[in-house]
Scaffold this motif. Structure first.
Motif, PDB file in Angstrom:
ATOM      1  N   GLN A  64       0.726  -1.405   0.032  1.00 48.94           N
ATOM      2  CA  GLN A  64      -0.095  -0.113  -0.055  1.00 48.94           C
ATOM      3  C   GLN A  64       0.833   1.509  -0.012  1.00 48.94           C
ATOM      4  O   GLN A  64       0.687   2.119  -0.749  1.00 48.94           O
ATOM      5  CB  GLN A  64      -0.917   0.034   1.209  1.00 48.94           C
ATOM      6  N   GLN A  65       1.788   1.476   1.018  1.00 50.57           N
ATOM      7  CA  GLN A  65       2.784   2.451   0.952  1.00 50.57           C
ATOM      8  C   GLN A  65       4.086   1.836   1.013  1.00 50.57           C
ATOM      9  O   GLN A  65       4.725   1.599   2.052  1.00 50.57           O
ATOM     10  CB  GLN A  65       2.542   3.409   1.927  1.00 50.57           C
ATOM     11  N   ASP A  85       6.490   3.560   0.492  1.00 54.41           N
ATOM     12  CA  ASP A  85       7.287   4.877   0.861  1.00 54.41           C
ATOM     13  C   ASP A  85       7.666   4.552   2.411  1.00 54.41           C
ATOM     14  O   ASP A  85       8.691   5.067   2.906  1.00 54.41           O
ATOM     15  CB  ASP A  85       6.184   5.906   0.786  1.00 54.41           C
ATOM     16  N   GLY A  86       6.639   3.605   3.013  1.00 50.01           N
ATOM     17  CA  GLY A  86       6.902   3.775   4.533  1.00 50.01           C
ATOM     18  C   GLY A  86       7.765   2.385   4.821  1.00 50.01           C
ATOM     19  O   GLY A  86       8.187   2.240   6.038  1.00 50.01           O
ATOM     20  N   PHE A  99      11.849   8.506  -2.955  1.00 45.89           N
ATOM     21  CA  PHE A  99      10.588   7.834  -3.334  1.00 45.89           C
ATOM     22  C   PHE A  99      10.974   6.576  -4.140  1.00 45.89           C
ATOM     23  O   PHE A  99      10.331   6.146  -4.844  1.00 45.89           O
ATOM     24  CB  PHE A  99       9.826   8.898  -4.245  1.00 45.89           C
ATOM     25  N   THR A 140      12.257   0.612  -4.684  1.00 41.38           N
ATOM     26  CA  THR A 140      13.161  -0.203  -5.419  1.00 41.38           C
ATOM     27  C   THR A 140      14.324  -0.284  -5.196  1.00 41.38           C
ATOM     28  O   THR A 140      14.938  -1.429  -5.208  1.00 41.38           O
ATOM     29  CB  THR A 140      12.636   0.011  -7.190  1.00 41.38           C
ATOM     30  N   LEU A 190      15.386  -1.728  -2.018  1.00 43.75           N
ATOM     31  CA  LEU A 190      15.062  -2.997  -1.714  1.00 43.75           C
ATOM     32  C   LEU A 190      16.364  -3.777  -2.386  1.00 43.75           C
ATOM     33  O   LEU A 190      16.908  -4.650  -1.885  1.00 43.75           O
ATOM     34  CB  LEU A 190      13.845  -3.337  -2.574  1.00 43.75           C
ATOM     35  N   THR A 191      16.836  -3.478  -3.703  1.00 37.77           N
ATOM     36  CA  THR A 191      17.792  -4.105  -4.358  1.00 37.77           C
ATOM     37  C   THR A 191      19.270  -4.173  -3.577  1.00 37.77           C
ATOM     38  O   THR A 191      19.842  -5.182  -3.481  1.00 37.77           O
ATOM     39  CB  THR A 191      18.074  -3.362  -5.710  1.00 37.77           C
ATOM     40  N   SER A 203      18.402  -8.268  -4.984  1.00 39.17           N
ATOM     41  CA  SER A 203      17.131  -8.583  -6.221  1.00 39.17           C
ATOM     42  C   SER A 203      17.927  -8.844  -7.506  1.00 39.17           C
ATOM     43  O   SER A 203      19.131  -7.990  -7.715  1.00 39.17           O
ATOM     44  CB  SER A 203      16.431  -7.558  -6.097  1.00 39.17           C
ATOM     45  N   TYR A 248      16.690  -8.054 -10.235  1.00 37.32           N
ATOM     46  CA  TYR A 248      15.870  -7.532 -11.218  1.00 37.32           C
ATOM     47  C   TYR A 248      16.644  -6.577 -12.216  1.00 37.32           C
ATOM     48  O   TYR A 248      17.423  -5.720 -11.725  1.00 37.32           O
ATOM     49  CB  TYR A 248      14.707  -6.588 -10.321  1.00 37.32           C
ATOM     50  N   GLY A 249      16.284  -6.774 -13.422  1.00 41.55           N
ATOM     51  CA  GLY A 249      17.084  -5.843 -14.425  1.00 41.55           C
ATOM     52  C   GLY A 249      18.253  -6.039 -14.577  1.00 41.55           C
ATOM     53  O   GLY A 249      19.098  -5.033 -15.285  1.00 41.55           O
ATOM     54  N   ARG A 250      18.905  -7.297 -14.475  1.00 42.80           N
ATOM     55  CA  ARG A 250      20.280  -7.467 -14.526  1.00 42.80           C
ATOM     56  C   ARG A 250      20.157  -7.655 -16.110  1.00 42.80           C
ATOM     57  O   ARG A 250      19.386  -8.559 -16.619  1.00 42.80           O
ATOM     58  CB  ARG A 250      20.560  -8.856 -13.757  1.00 42.80           C
ATOM     59  N   ARG A 267      10.458 -15.019  -7.796  1.00 41.29           N
ATOM     60  CA  ARG A 267       9.793 -14.333  -9.230  1.00 41.29           C
ATOM     61  C   ARG A 267       8.510 -14.868  -9.463  1.00 41.29           C
ATOM     62  O   ARG A 267       7.618 -14.489 -10.107  1.00 41.29           O
ATOM     63  CB  ARG A 267      10.848 -14.830 -10.369  1.00 41.29           C
ATOM     64  N   ALA A 284       3.854  -9.480  -9.698  1.00 38.23           N
ATOM     65  CA  ALA A 284       4.991  -8.912  -8.780  1.00 38.23           C
ATOM     66  C   ALA A 284       5.946  -9.818  -8.291  1.00 38.23           C
ATOM     67  O   ALA A 284       5.838 -11.084  -8.550  1.00 38.23           O
ATOM     68  CB  ALA A 284       4.069  -8.462  -7.621  1.00 38.23           C
ATOM     69  N   GLN A 285       6.871  -9.217  -7.786  1.00 39.18           N
ATOM     70  CA  GLN A 285       7.976 -10.174  -7.218  1.00 39.18           C
ATOM     71  C   GLN A 285       8.751  -9.959  -5.796  1.00 39.18           C
ATOM     72  O   GLN A 285       8.716  -8.510  -5.455  1.00 39.18           O
ATOM     73  CB  GLN A 285       9.083 -10.242  -8.437  1.00 39.18           C
TER      74      GLN A 285
END
Lengths: 688, 325
Positions: free
Chosen positions: A184-185, A187-188, A531, A534, A537-538, A543, A545-547, A657, A663-664
């Motif tokens: 949901q957030q 951001d938090g 903001f 992602t 998190l990486t 993660s 992601y995007g490698r 994944r 979502a992942q």
């Protein structure tokens, strides 16, 4: 270090001790008052010292007065309360466990409470504050029970911290995973993980205060018995003190105290460990403080000073509207990490000589079948990883792709999926190899790049580069990661080497560096890119992601290099991991060999971090499981560990994944969930 | 452990047999090209070549998705469809696009399986992910926002998306309608004596018992529209360079003084509206001059604050209605 074990004051010194204690308490009260006063004058509103003065004397404008009354004073009170409560909880836990490193953090009480709150938040049930603190209490108590149960009361100092910290990592990984599943957030996320004392109104404090008070009174009533515990279990029993029930009651009360703090402000790190530690040198001078009845409130005061001090420091150095976004817990974690390191260096290593795993000697046939089976499993995992995902593929698709005749979609899917799988595979293998090398060199079954803070340093280096040079290429990110890893390992190994490279000191110092670097990474991301959850998190939890393929190249090269060296110098690894003397007798220069292996370990973990973020526990689990499967010879351990590491991370990535696709979840979260129980299992086994 | 490994190995063999050699897509054949090719330059400065106006488009951010729908292009893939439906009802989805995952980490697999003609993404995605997307389909990268010229950036993005989808005529109409709306709004506010009135827009979140407030500075899209409406942005805090957003807390509101305050919450997201919730009991909030005067305006749900012309049209309508009531 039997800190509370000094005998009680007696005779003529008691008078001077009493005045001394009063003087110290008075000074502490002054410091806390001073900090509290400064804290009230800081904030986003234009209400400084003069306005606060006028508000307190009843002559301010309505607006200024309300800021002071409804925002500043509650925040200050929350800081006082949280600090005091955590300080006292820490003091109580340290006294009953006779362990200088026990605290709400190291017993995973904070993490357990927060996990409880996270579950509650996700379930969507909205409970009043008191009821939700009940959930937090259950969580915290359960976590403490697990840690104490695993490590044993009054047993190894280090074991306790290790079990608690590992459980903290695992629980926060799950909590983070929950938050991602219910984003949901986003951001938090940071503020969820690190406490902040900001309040709106006195409601929260007023509801939590009775809990804190009840627990405090309980602890004071229990104080005499707790003091008796300091004499040792048998002596205490001789005095008629029920040892077991005293311990249990004290732990429950301490858990209650820290629950109150967590419900109010989230987990504010390390205050519970630092505050009593600061009081301890006083106790040596002033005997009054050796009694819990006196030392508990003083630890509380010190805790309050720590929390308020961190808050004041933060608001003094960072622009006010940015300071709002930085949780107080980040600052206390930084301060606390430094503390943990200092304590680790000073604490005596009670664990003694290396706990060598008693392993059966395995035959060559066992090694060969294990390897063959592992290779088959790896092939299976790779296949599953290639075929599964949002788009399910069949082998023919892959065959077409390999021959360059696949259709558009398949080509796209595999072009993006394969680099991710490679990143996971290679990162797992590299971390496993790094773990094997580090464990061999340090002869420490608990050592690994993640726990030793090397991965954390690498992440810090990488994030520093990525935030300052947004378009940094894969080689420069790997370079920056290596610089960070090198720096942190110099700190960790340097500090641990002082006083003879003690078995567990290394791990504690490493834990400190790991915590500090995670706090710094959070801080950097909040300050530069608030903001972008992602990105955070990486780097914080790993993660893939995007490698892309170029991102993986440095890792592949370093891994190949590492494997060649490890295989070529396998006998040296065997000798180094054996003991201090044998290699010397054989005329081997230990220093240079060790340094070389460590350097490769650092290189491996840095490139792994650059490719896939910080993934914990792999470097620990893989080598250990490998030794259990095929024995201690490195010629066998290295290939098996590397295979296991690759399988583990690749599986974690696959699960992350696919379970909540499209979502992942990050691979790091999954490995923490798998790795934590294993780490705890290792701790239990090594106790026997 | 050993038994586990053996089972896994056996499962591998079984899986190999089961998945052997089928395909889910026939091998590639030569594609036929018909339409007039297009060459565009996107925000990254890269040349984007399209075989023709894109029809099957995937959008990774909601502002891009809104622009597409406004232009009459129904996206085939959208990140976080549920979230879009919650937060952007001003420009509702007209079709049932495929959910491609989160806005931060959209799934490459799903995007690829949609076989799009074009992916429109913002530079909020990690550069490496954008690089991968370029292999999936042509990628039009747009800047998510520009605090130096928020409205200019929005229309620039709209134009770029319109060019790529062959809908420039529609984008002209949208811009025209937006300008008309702005002029009318400015006039209505001036007529009501609100020209140059100090005004502050924010949103807020309750995270674990604490309220955080996001001021929309003049660098935000909403802030840009406010200035065009002749309102004076009362925020003095500095926003981020892309979205013009800052971070504050309840105390920070005291710096606003006597202003008109407006916010957008969402009934579908219970933690997104502290102003009518937890703050009702907060003394700092209740003693703020604009709260005491009743100048707190909740604008209707579903206007996406980072959207395009149509969200902004709705926003203008609601602000004008709120301030001239």
């Amino acid at each position: 270090m039997a800190v509370t074990a000094t005998t009680a004051a007696a005779g003529p010194s008691s008078l001077t001790s009493r005045t001394g204690a009063a003087a110290v308490t008075a000074v502490l009260v002054l410091i806390v008052t001073g900090l509290a006063a400064v804290d009230i004058t800081q904030g986003t509103a234009a209400v400084g010292a003069p306005e606060v003065w006028r508000a307190l004397t009843g002559r301010a404008e309505a607006g200024d007065a309300s800021v002071v009354i409804a925002s500043r004073l509650p925040r200050m009170a929350a800081g006082l309360f949280v600090g005091a409560v955590l300080g006292m909880a820490g003091a109580a836990l340290q006294a009953v466990s006779r362990n200088v490193l026990a605290s709400p953090d190291t017993l995973a009480v904070n993490a357990g409470s927060y996990f409880g709150l996270g579950l509650l938040a996700v379930s969507g049930v909205s409970l009043p504050l008191l009821a939700s603190s009940g959930v937090a209490f259950v969580g915290g108590l359960a976590a403490a029970a697990v840690v104490l149960g695993l490590s044993g009361l009054g047993a190894g100092t280090v074991r306790l911290v290790l079990a608690g910290s590992a459980l903290t990592l695992g629980l926060s990984a799950i909590t983070e995973g929950l938050l991602l599943l219910f984003p949901q957030q986003t951001d938090g996320i940071f503020r969820w993980n690190q406490g902040s004392i900001a309040q709106h109104g006195f409601d929260g404090i007023l509801q939590m205060a009775p809990i804190g008070l009840i627990a405090l009174v309980g602890l004071l009533l229990l104080a005499r018995r707790v003091d008796a515990l300091a004499l040792g279990d048998d002596a205490a029993r001789g005095l008629g003190v029920p040892v077991r029930s005293t311990r249990v009651t004290a732990v429950v009360l301490a858990a209650l105290l820290s629950t109150a703090a967590v419900t109010l402000a989230g987990p504010v790190g390390f205050v519970g460990m630092c505050a009593p530690a600061l009081v301890r040198p006083l106790a040596r001078r002033i005997r009054g403080f050796t009694r819990s009845r006196a030392s508990l409130p003083v630890a509380g005061l010190t805790g309050a000073a720590l929390v308020l001090g961190s808050d004041v420091l933060l608001r003094a150095f960072v622009r006010s509207d940015v300071a709002v976004a930085v949780p107080t817990g980040v600052v206390t974690s930084l301060v606390g990490a430094v503390f943990l390191i200092v304590m680790a260096i000073r604490v005596k290593d009670t664990a003694g000589a290396a706990a060598v795993d008693r392993l059966r000697i395995r035959s060559r046939a066992v090694f060969l079948t294990t390897t063959a089976v592992l290779v088959a499993v790896l092939v299976g995992v790779i296949l599953a990883a290639v075929l599964l995902g949002d788009t399910k593929l069949l082998l023919g698709d892959v065959l077409n792709w390999a021959q360059g005749r696949a259709g558009r979609t398949i080509t796209f899917v595999l072009d993006t999926r394969v680099p991710r799988i490679l990143a996971a595979l290679l990162a797992g293998a590299a971390l496993a190899l790094a773990g094997t090398l580090v464990q061999a060199v340090t002869r420490n079954p608990l050592a690994e790049p993640g726990i030793l803070g090397v991965s954390g340093g690498a992440a810090l280096g990488a994030v520093l580069l990525v935030t300052t040079v947004p378009l940094a290429g894969s080689w420069s990110v790997a370079g920056a990661a290596f610089a960070g890893a090198a720096l942190s390992s110099v700190i960790v190994f340097g500090l641990a080497a002082r006083g003879g490279f003690q078995q567990n000191r290394l791990v504690l110092v490493g834990f400190g560096v790991a915590t500090a670097s995670a706090a710094l990474v959070s801080l950097l991301i909040i300050l530069t890119d608030p903001f972008n959850a992602t990105k955070a998190l990486t780097w914080l939890s790993g993660s893939t992601y995007g490698r892309t393929l170029p991102d993986v190249v440095p890792l592949a090269i370093v891994l190949a290099l590492g494997l060649v060296i490890a295989v070529a110098r396998r006998t040296e690894l065997d000798l180094v991991s054996l003991d201090e003397d044998t290699p010397r007798l054989l005329g081997l220069s230990l220093g240079r060999g060790r340094f070389g292996f460590l350097l490769i370990g650092v290189l491996l973990s840095a490139t792994a971090v650059a490719a896939a973020g910080t993934i914990g526990f792999v470097g620990l689990v893989a080598p250990h499981a490998a030794r259990a499967l095929v024995g201690r010879q490195h010629a066998r351990v290295v290939p098996v560990a590397v295979l296991l590491g690759a399988v583990l991370v690749c599986t974690a990535d696959l699960v992350g994944r696919t379970v909540i696709a499209p979502a992942q979840l990050g691979a790091g979260l999954m490995t923490a969930v798998i790795g934590t129980p294993y780490f705890l299992h290792l701790l239990v086994r090594s106790r026997r | 452990m050993r038994r586990l490994l053996l089972t896994a190995a056996a499962a591998t063999v079984a899986a190999l047999t089961l998945t052997a050699c089928g395909t889910t897509e026939p091998a590639a054949d030569d594609a036929k090209k018909t339409a007039e090719p297009l060459v565009l330059t996107d925000a990254s400065g890269a040349k984007v070549e399209l075989a023709g106006p894109a029809k099957k488009v995937v959008g990774t951010e909601w502002n891009v998705v809104e622009s597409l729908i406004s232009l009459g292009v129904e996206p085939v893939g959208v990140a976080d469809v549920k979230g879009y439906k919650t937060w952007n009802t001003a420009v509702p989805l007209k079709n049932e696009p495929k959910d491609i995952g989160t806005r931060g980490e959209p799934s490459m697999d799903t995007i690829a399986s949609l076989k799009p003609d074009l992916v429109i993404a913002t530079s909020d995605l990690p550069p490496a992910a954008l690089e991968q997307l370029r292999k999936v389909a042509p990628v039009l990268e747009v800047r998510p926002g520009d605090a130096a010229d928020p409205i200019g950036q929005m229309t620039k993005n709209l134009d770029l998306i319109a060019q790529a989808t062959g809908t420039t005529e529609q984008s002209g109409k949208l811009k025209q309608a937006f300008q008309t709306k702005l002029d009318a709004g400015r006039k209505a506010l001036a007529d009501a004596g609100k020209a140059g009135a100090p005004y502050a827009f924010a949103d807020g979140y309750v995270v674990s018992n604490q309220v955080s407030i996001r001021p929309y500075t003049s660098g935000s899209l909403i802030g840009g529209v406010n200035e065009k409406l002749g309102l004076k942005n009362a925020w003095t805090v500095q926003g981020d360079p892309a979205y013009g957003l800052a971070t504050s807390d309840v105390e920070g509101l005291t710096k606003l003084g006597d202003v008109e305050f407006a916010y957008i919450g969402n009934d579908g997201d219970k933690d997104s509206n502290p102003f009518a919730g937890v703050l009702a009991q907060d003394k700092v909030w209740t003693s703020l001059p604009f709260v005491q005067k009743g100048n707190v305006n909740r604008l209707p749900d579903g206007i996406w604050m980072f959207g395009g012309t149509e969200s902004m049209n709705k926003y203008i309508d609601s602000v004008v209605a709120a301030l001239t009531k």
